[in-house]
Design an enzyme around this catalytic site. Structure first.
Site, PDB file in Angstrom:
ATOM      1  N   LYS A 101      -4.254  -0.749  70.871  1.00  0.00           N
ATOM      2  CA  LYS A 101      -3.567   0.425  70.324  1.00  0.00           C
ATOM      3  C   LYS A 101      -2.063   0.458  70.610  1.00  0.00           C
ATOM      4  O   LYS A 101      -1.332   1.246  70.002  1.00  0.00           O
ATOM      5  CB  LYS A 101      -4.207   1.712  70.876  1.00  0.00           C
ATOM      6  CG  LYS A 101      -5.609   1.971  70.334  1.00  0.00           C
ATOM      7  CD  LYS A 101      -5.572   2.380  68.879  1.00  0.00           C
ATOM      8  CE  LYS A 101      -6.895   2.268  68.201  1.00  0.00           C
ATOM      9  NZ  LYS A 101      -6.896   1.473  66.988  1.00  0.00           N
TER      10      LYS A 101
ATOM     11  N   HIS B 273      -9.604  -8.119  58.773  1.00  0.00           N
ATOM     12  CA  HIS B 273     -10.902  -8.132  59.448  1.00  0.00           C
ATOM     13  C   HIS B 273     -11.663  -6.836  59.150  1.00  0.00           C
ATOM     14  O   HIS B 273     -11.146  -5.752  59.361  1.00  0.00           O
ATOM     15  CB  HIS B 273     -10.723  -8.278  60.960  1.00  0.00           C
ATOM     16  CG  HIS B 273     -10.470  -9.692  61.382  1.00  0.00           C
ATOM     17  ND1 HIS B 273     -10.705 -10.153  62.650  1.00  0.00           N
ATOM     18  CD2 HIS B 273     -10.020 -10.756  60.682  1.00  0.00           C
ATOM     19  CE1 HIS B 273     -10.404 -11.441  62.718  1.00  0.00           C
ATOM     20  NE2 HIS B 273      -9.976 -11.829  61.549  1.00  0.00           N
TER      21      HIS B 273
ATOM     22  N   TYR C  35     -15.728  -8.906  71.570  1.00  0.00           N
ATOM     23  CA  TYR C  35     -15.496  -8.187  72.827  1.00  0.00           C
ATOM     24  C   TYR C  35     -16.767  -8.334  73.659  1.00  0.00           C
ATOM     25  O   TYR C  35     -17.837  -7.910  73.212  1.00  0.00           O
ATOM     26  CB  TYR C  35     -15.219  -6.706  72.565  1.00  0.00           C
ATOM     27  CG  TYR C  35     -13.880  -6.411  71.925  1.00  0.00           C
ATOM     28  CD1 TYR C  35     -13.704  -6.478  70.547  1.00  0.00           C
ATOM     29  CD2 TYR C  35     -12.783  -6.041  72.710  1.00  0.00           C
ATOM     30  CE1 TYR C  35     -12.477  -6.191  69.958  1.00  0.00           C
ATOM     31  CE2 TYR C  35     -11.549  -5.751  72.130  1.00  0.00           C
ATOM     32  CZ  TYR C  35     -11.397  -5.834  70.759  1.00  0.00           C
ATOM     33  OH  TYR C  35     -10.182  -5.548  70.191  1.00  0.00           O
TER      34      TYR C  35
ATOM     35  N   TYR D 224     -11.143   2.454  66.095  1.00  0.00           N
ATOM     36  CA  TYR D 224     -10.633   1.080  66.098  1.00  0.00           C
ATOM     37  C   TYR D 224      -9.703   0.837  64.905  1.00  0.00           C
ATOM     38  O   TYR D 224      -8.630   0.236  65.062  1.00  0.00           O
ATOM     39  CB  TYR D 224     -11.795   0.077  66.087  1.00  0.00           C
ATOM     40  CG  TYR D 224     -11.362  -1.320  66.454  1.00  0.00           C
ATOM     41  CD1 TYR D 224     -11.393  -1.754  67.774  1.00  0.00           C
ATOM     42  CD2 TYR D 224     -10.883  -2.199  65.491  1.00  0.00           C
ATOM     43  CE1 TYR D 224     -10.969  -3.034  68.125  1.00  0.00           C
ATOM     44  CE2 TYR D 224     -10.455  -3.481  65.831  1.00  0.00           C
ATOM     45  CZ  TYR D 224     -10.505  -3.883  67.147  1.00  0.00           C
ATOM     46  OH  TYR D 224     -10.075  -5.139  67.482  1.00  0.00           O
TER      47      TYR D 224
ATOM     48  N   PRO E 202      -5.101  -2.785  76.953  1.00  0.00           N
ATOM     49  CA  PRO E 202      -5.129  -3.466  75.656  1.00  0.00           C
ATOM     50  C   PRO E 202      -6.478  -3.465  74.930  1.00  0.00           C
ATOM     51  O   PRO E 202      -6.530  -3.864  73.767  1.00  0.00           O
ATOM     52  CB  PRO E 202      -4.730  -4.904  76.005  1.00  0.00           C
ATOM     53  CG  PRO E 202      -5.073  -5.059  77.436  1.00  0.00           C
ATOM     54  CD  PRO E 202      -4.893  -3.721  78.070  1.00  0.00           C
TER      55      PRO E 202
HETATM   56  C1  PHB Z   1      -4.939 -10.103  70.909  1.00  0.00           C
HETATM   57  O1  PHB Z   1      -5.225 -10.795  69.927  1.00  0.00           O
HETATM   58  O2  PHB Z   1      -4.026 -10.432  71.686  1.00  0.00           O
HETATM   59  C2  PHB Z   1      -5.716  -8.852  71.151  1.00  0.00           C
HETATM   60  C3  PHB Z   1      -6.663  -8.462  70.226  1.00  0.00           C
HETATM   61  C4  PHB Z   1      -7.411  -7.318  70.457  1.00  0.00           C
HETATM   62  C5  PHB Z   1      -7.213  -6.579  71.599  1.00  0.00           C
HETATM   63  C6  PHB Z   1      -6.248  -6.952  72.513  1.00  0.00           C
HETATM   64  C7  PHB Z   1      -5.488  -8.104  72.298  1.00  0.00           C
HETATM   65  O3  PHB Z   1      -7.976  -5.479  71.813  1.00  0.00           O
END
Ligand code: PHB
Ligand code: APR
Length: 391
Positions: A298, A72, A202, A386, A294
């Site tokens: 990280k 990505h 997000y 990120y 989460p």
């Molecule tokens: C996930 O795919 O479970 C996931 C992806 C990004 C995040 C947290 C969890 O920031």
């Protein structure tokens, strides 16, 4: 039994450490409380920094990830009903992340360990005891099938997660802990439906945070922010999909494909660090020493960098008879950990609804997000964190 390094825990930290040590010729045994199937049944995050993918390649377990993982180059931020793309690759001089589930990473590491015939003790339950790690002769004791066992070793690696026995074995007075508990959790749902967007979304909304993630082009992982005391049993799949839909922009709402959940669970959000990460011949790594919320994914990446530093330190001990790596282990890890703690806290604060912050708080978040997507300097700060700061 005797080994050079006894590793407590067969999560990603313990298994990756075992593999790196094995590749360097350092003998190790992994002791895990649960069965392998139980460990593989846990659904965790799924975004790998390049530092982590490089490490998986270094220990020879990257092939499946390169076949099935999704590279990505950007993420989308949704606020005030609109999506804005952050082009991470352009902002970081060509870096990207790999979307590949932690479950798959664990599977690949278990498979490599099995193929090499390395010793792993599963189903040790709550019997594991760490002894003598403040001396030159540490020992790990456990009971399996009603029989007591003892492993003598040079070092113990505590890779047994937040609730493990390793950190709890260190005298409380020798540790300083830092903690922040958030008043909400993430309700997550996994389903065999195509993701709503080809990149992660997000979302900051007046109803709370949402995240659209994925495991493959046909498997999606979605989350919605819920109060900390929420019970998963009170959420039907339908209620989840309705809530997620209400937090999306009109186009995504239209595209959203729903289906029965393969898994549904609530994860609390917490920031936690224990210092130092070494006590005598016991080293802590991964979730045993620190937790991040989460947002930003990280957790697994920090576990990987700890393990990289720890394997280098142990290899230095055996190969060069030098204690420099071990002596600096905790400081080296903590420098990177605190930067990731800061980023995860910032991204969490920016994206979630904080009940006490009110409308004023919501407006400030929206202004910051607007600044972020309009300023190259601000977007670069997000992007470089990120994709992961250098080791
Ligand atoms: C996930 O795919 O479970 C996931 C992806 C990004 C995040 C947290 C969890 O920031
Ligand atoms: N004895 C032996 N094993 C134990 C014990 C114990 N007393 N307590 C816990 N364990 C095992 C757990 O069952 C688990 O399999 O230790 C393992 C720890 O694994 P994780 O919790 O996954 O922690 P870690 O390997 O550090 O992984 C880092 O990245 O995405 C994040 O938080 C997420 O788990 C993830 C982490």
């Amino acid at each position: 039994m005797r080994t050079q390094v006894a590793i407590i825990g067969a999560g990603p930290s313990g298994l990756l450490l075992g593999q790196l040590l094995f590749k360097a010729g350092v003998d190790n045994i992994v002791i895990e409380r649960q069965s392998a199937a139980y460990v593989l049944g846990r659904i965790r995050a799924g975004v790998l920094e390049q530092v982590t993918t490089d490490l998986l390649d270094e220990c020879g377990v990257g092939a499946r990830m390169h076949r099935h993982g999704l590279l990505h180059d950007g993420i989308e931020l949704l606020f005030k009903g609109e999506r804005h793309r952050i082009d991470m690759r352009a902002l970081t001089g060509g870096k990207s992340v790999m979307v590949y589930g932690q479950t798959e990473v664990t599977h690949d590491l278990m498979e490599a360990r099995r193929a090499e015939g390395l010793a792993t003790v599963y189903e040790a339950g709550d019997s594991v005891r760490l002894q003598g790690f403040d001396s030159a002769q540490p020992k790990v004791c456990y009971v399996r099938d009603g029989q007591a066992h003892e492993i003598e070793c040079d070092f113990i690696a505590g890779c047994d997660g937040y609730h493990g026995v390793s950190r709890a074995s260190i005298p409380a007075a020798a540790l300083k802990t830092y903690e922040k508990v958030y008043p909400f959790g993430w309700l997550g749902l996994l389903a065999d439906v195509p993701p709503v967007s080809h990149e992660l979304v997000y979302a900051n909304t007046e109803r709370g945070f949402a995240l659209c993630s994925m495991r493959s082009p046909t498997r999606s992982r979605y989350y919605v922010q819920v109060p900390a005391d929420e019970k998963v049993e009170s959420w039907t799949d339908e209620a989840f999909w309705d809530e997620l839909r209400s937090r999306l922009d009109p186009q995504a709402r239209e595209r959203l494909v729903t289906g029965p959940s393969l898994e549904k669970s609530i994860a609390p959000l917490r920031s936690f660090v224990a210092e130092p990460m070494r006590f005598g011949r016991l080293f802590l790594a991964g979730d045993a020493a620190h937790i991040v919320p989460p947002t930003g994914a990280k957790g697994l990446n920090l576990a990987a960098s700890d393990v990289k530093y720890l394997s280098s330190a142990l290899v230095e001990h055996y190969r060069d008879h030098s204690s420099a790596g071990s002596d600096h282990y905790s400081d080296r890890c903590l420098r990177r950990i605190w930067k990731a703690e800061r980023f995860s806290w910032w991204f969490t604060s920016l994206m979630h609804k904080f009940p006490e912050a009110g409308d004023f708080g919501q407006k400030l978040q929206e202004a910051e997000l607007d600044y972020l997507v309009g300023s190259k300097a601000a977007a670069t700060t997000l992007a470089e964190n990120y994709v992961g700061l250098p080791l």
